[in-house]
Design an enzyme around this catalytic site. Structure first.
Site, PDB file in Angstrom:
ATOM      1  N   CYS A 139       2.252   8.310  -4.942  1.00 42.19           N
ATOM      2  CA  CYS A 139       1.875   6.417  -4.273  1.00 42.19           C
ATOM      3  C   CYS A 139       0.250   6.782  -4.498  1.00 42.19           C
ATOM      4  CB  CYS A 139       2.593   6.855  -3.040  1.00 42.19           C
ATOM      5  SG  CYS A 139       2.802   5.286  -2.581  1.00 42.19           S
ATOM      6  N   HIS A 149       5.269  -1.509  -2.312  1.00 41.32           N
ATOM      7  CA  HIS A 149       4.619  -1.789  -3.137  1.00 41.32           C
ATOM      8  C   HIS A 149       3.798  -2.983  -3.822  1.00 41.32           C
ATOM      9  CE1 HIS A 149       5.723   1.957  -4.647  1.00 41.32           C
ATOM     10  NE2 HIS A 149       4.882   2.700  -3.736  1.00 41.32           N
ATOM     11  N   GLU A 153      -2.404  -7.170  -5.213  1.00 40.58           N
ATOM     12  CA  GLU A 153      -2.479  -8.614  -4.128  1.00 40.58           C
ATOM     13  C   GLU A 153      -4.249  -8.987  -4.415  1.00 40.58           C
ATOM     14  OE1 GLU A 153      -2.666  -8.190   0.560  1.00 40.58           O
ATOM     15  OE2 GLU A 153      -3.988  -7.705  -0.099  1.00 40.58           O
ATOM     16  N   MET A 164       0.688  -6.360   4.837  1.00 40.91           N
ATOM     17  CA  MET A 164       0.661  -8.002   4.076  1.00 40.91           C
ATOM     18  C   MET A 164      -0.240  -8.747   5.387  1.00 40.91           C
ATOM     19  SD  MET A 164       3.938  -9.346   2.383  1.00 40.91           S
ATOM     20  CE  MET A 164       5.033  -9.523   4.112  1.00 40.91           C
ATOM     21  N   HIS A 167      -4.431   6.085   4.813  1.00 37.64           N
ATOM     22  CA  HIS A 167      -3.867   5.649   3.573  1.00 37.64           C
ATOM     23  C   HIS A 167      -3.669   4.070   3.888  1.00 37.64           C
ATOM     24  CE1 HIS A 167       0.003   5.651   5.173  1.00 37.64           C
ATOM     25  NE2 HIS A 167       0.594   6.028   4.045  1.00 37.64           N
ATOM     26  N   GLY A 168      -3.638   4.172   5.096  1.00 31.89           N
ATOM     27  CA  GLY A 168      -3.114   2.276   5.341  1.00 31.89           C
ATOM     28  C   GLY A 168      -3.469   1.881   7.083  1.00 31.89           C
ATOM     29  N   LYS A 172       4.909  -9.109  -4.793  1.00 31.21           N
ATOM     30  CA  LYS A 172       5.857  -8.065  -4.206  1.00 31.21           C
ATOM     31  C   LYS A 172       6.887  -7.639  -4.626  1.00 31.21           C
ATOM     32  CE  LYS A 172       5.537  -6.475   0.061  1.00 31.21           C
ATOM     33  NZ  LYS A 172       4.219  -5.303   0.824  1.00 31.21           N
TER      34      LYS A 172
END
Lengths: 139, 477
Positions: free
Chosen positions: B95, B200, B203, B377, B400-401, B476
């Site tokens: 991913c 996933h 954007e 988001m 990672h986020g 999305k």
């Protein structure tokens, strides 16, 4: 009956029933309820399922993962299961059928993807004549 | 749980009980306070695995997973009975995130965003169980497993120079399709070139702020620029590879005398046949995901070409970089002053190799490669770069986020998908989603504060900020 239990990033799926078979079937329903509106999934198409494992808990994980495989390859969602679980002394065997229909985005109220069933918080137990089958699925 | 601050931004639980190494978490005081006990326990469980080196690490976005925590990094030495664990990589093998630049100004493209997103929504297959537009047979899929993004470029998806801008140049050479099951092949055939669902996304973003002008320039980034971020993985084929080998390792663990306190931590020695087979299969999943993102990049370029009436070359739509955040790789690291080859597992963690490391492509040799970190988001995303401190402290890894702060259930109870969509649209964002329920699960409040997560990276010194992006439009699954 089935329910979802809390997990921070993913989802816990739990089935309860009078038998192992019912608990497994309800747990599978819980998993498909994460993906779509279960009530809207028909049951016209059927697929045979056959799983063998050494222990009963792995049988649940392998069963759920096999349903995800059938989903991807045949573009299916499942809503009903007829299962038979046996133990021949050497290991566990699940045989039966999964009933469902082709994924229809408009009809099924698609929610999220389930990637796989994990061994995390995995439990298959009998208590007071009731069976419980649960694990965490990766969403 | 007894974690103590050992340096600014670094918290440690010393080695105790069954632990073979300490557990360490990188976080600001505020963020550390919010990390749940369950995730810390999972880091401690990881610290008990055979052959683990230095410390079990938790990135600032650490949260409760299954088996390993999400946001976890663990490195193992084959020569010290070190293990490989599919659960330490995750079901969604490779991913990852790809960033594509443009030479367009974000302000100028705003009026055209609804049209662009409608078109991207048509061009890029997305959603639960969605089949792709590309049909591949088994022999071609084996090529994809072996050669990754390279195969897609030869097929006409994207540009040759894209390969230079992907981790491992878009291909893990050691991948071996013979180790991939029939079931994984069958799941892989219909899904190549599909986004998937859940978190996933594609954007369109505006580069809002540049923190390091020189490095940003090398990455091709400037303030006010429109860029595109793509988040996707190896789809059903990766999930099947992980599922297959977790099952194999469940059975094999006993043979190697390995006991784990969560079955999802199933592992075998790196040098075992099961371990080697898994690695060769897992790298096929890595290559599949590189190929997947390569196909979608092609359609992103196509979408821009149609809407802006220029070709992608003249829009300078270069790939900035493509990073994996669920993977294991052999890398050389110093342990107590001695260089060792380790198998570094990153589950929800991004590699950030500083300048001077051989993993960097030539174009980024003087800066270190971009480490691309998406926010949740509706919130900011970042481009970071690795540091020498990171190499020393975190095996050159960063977050990672944003990391989940709220379960999907909690999120859905709080707000409906419709409501989330309206709120984001009120802020001027364009939202396209296959599933409204899916949107509710991904609402900004369900995640940690990305700015605080990035502050943790900066405070502990494991990474450096290069750019901050704001979302303009999102698609999305």
């Amino acid at each position: 009956m089935f329910e979802l239990f809390e997990h921070k990033a993913d989802a816990g799926v739990r089935g309860v029933g009078k038998s192992k078979e019912e608990a497994f079937a309800e747990c599978a329903k819980a998993m498909f309820s994460v993906m779509a509106d279960l009530k809207k999934i028909g049951s016209e198409e059927k697929f045979d399922v056959e799983i063998e494992t050494n222990d009963l808990e792995s049988l649940l994980v392998d069963f759920l993962n096999h349903l995800l495989y059938l989903r991807d390859v045949n573009e299916m969602l499942f809503s009903r299961f007829d299962l038979y679980i046996t133990n021949d002394g050497g290991g566990w065997k699940l045989r039966g059928r999964a009933f469902g229909e082709k994924i229809n985005k408009e009809k099924h109220g698609i929610k999220s993807d389930v990637k796989a069933a994990s061994y995390h918080q995995l439990k298959v137990v009998e208590k007071n004549g009731k069976w419980l089958a649960q694990c965490v699925v990766d969403v | 749980m007894m974690f103590k601050k050992i340096k600014e931004g670094i918290w440690e639980m010393p080695k105790q009980g069954q632990m073979k190494v300490p557990a360490r978490i990188f976080a600001t005081e505020k963020l550390f306070g919010d990390i749940e006990q369950g995730a810390m326990q999972q880091a401690v469980n990881t610290a008990q695995l055979p052959g683990i080196q230095k410390a079990a690490l938790g990135m600032p976005d650490l949260h409760f997973g299954y088996g390993f925590p999400i946001g976890g990094v663990a490195a193992f030495d084959e020569k010290e009975k070190g293990v490989v664990s599919p659960g330490g990589i995750g079901f969604d093998i490779n991913c990852g995130i790809r960033l594509i630049r443009t030479n367009l100004a974000a302000e100028d493209i705003k009026p055209k965003l609804p049209e662009l997103m409608d078109l991207l929504f048509k061009l890029i297959p997305a959603g639960v169980g969605q089949k792709g537009k590309i049909r591949v047979e088994k022999n071609e899929l084996a090529e994809i497993y072996s050669r990754g993004a390279r195969h897609m470029v030869e097929k006409g998806f994207g540009w040759k120079q894209d390969l230079e801008r992907i981790e491992e140049k878009g291909r893990m050479k050691e991948a071996n399709p013979e180790k991939v099951s029939e079931k994984a092949f069958k799941r892989g055939m219909p899904q190549i070139g599909t986004l998937g669902a859940g978190n996933h996304f594609v954007e369109v973003q505006a580069v809002e702020k540049i923190f390091d002008k020189d490095i940003a320039k090398s990455f091709g980034l400037f303030e006010g620029q429109a860029v595109v971020m793509l988040h996707s993985g190896s789809r059903g084929t990766g999930h099947q590879i992980a599922t297959d080998y977790i099952s194999v390792m469940q059975k094999a663990m006993e043979k190697y005398g390995i006991k784990v306190n969560d079955r999802q931590l199933a592992c075998t020695p790196i040098e075992s046949q099961e371990g080697k087979d898994y690695l060769e299969a897992m790298w096929c999943g890595v290559n599949y995901a590189f190929a997947n993102r390569q196909a979608m990049s092609h359609w992103i370029r196509e979408g821009f070409e149609q809407v802006f009436g220029q070709d992608a070359e003249s829009l300078e739509m270069e790939v900035v970089y493509d990073v994996c955040h669920n993977v294991a790789k052999f890398e050389k690291h110093k342990i107590n002053g001695k260089e060792k080859e380790l198998l570094v597992h990153r589950k929800g963690a991004t590699r950030a190799m500083p300048k001077g490391r051989p993993e960097n492509p030539k174009i980024y040799a003087k800066t270190g490669h971009p480490a691309i970190i998406p926010g949740s988001m509706g919130t900011a995303s970042y481009v970071l770069v690795g540091t020498e401190t990171g190499l020393k402290e975190s095996f050159a890894s960063v977050c990672h986020g944003a990391g989940r702060a709220m379960s999907r259930h909690e999120a859905m109870r709080k707000k409906s998908g419709e409501q989330v969509k309206k709120e984001l649209e009120a802020k001027g964002e364009v939202i396209k989603g296959k599933s409204l329920a899916g949107l509710a699960e991904e609402m900004p409040e369900a995640y940690k504060d990305i700015d605080e997560v990035i502050e943790s990276v900066v405070l502990s010194g494991i990474g450096k900020k290069v750019a901050r992006h704001l979302p303009l439009a999102v698609m999305k699954g």
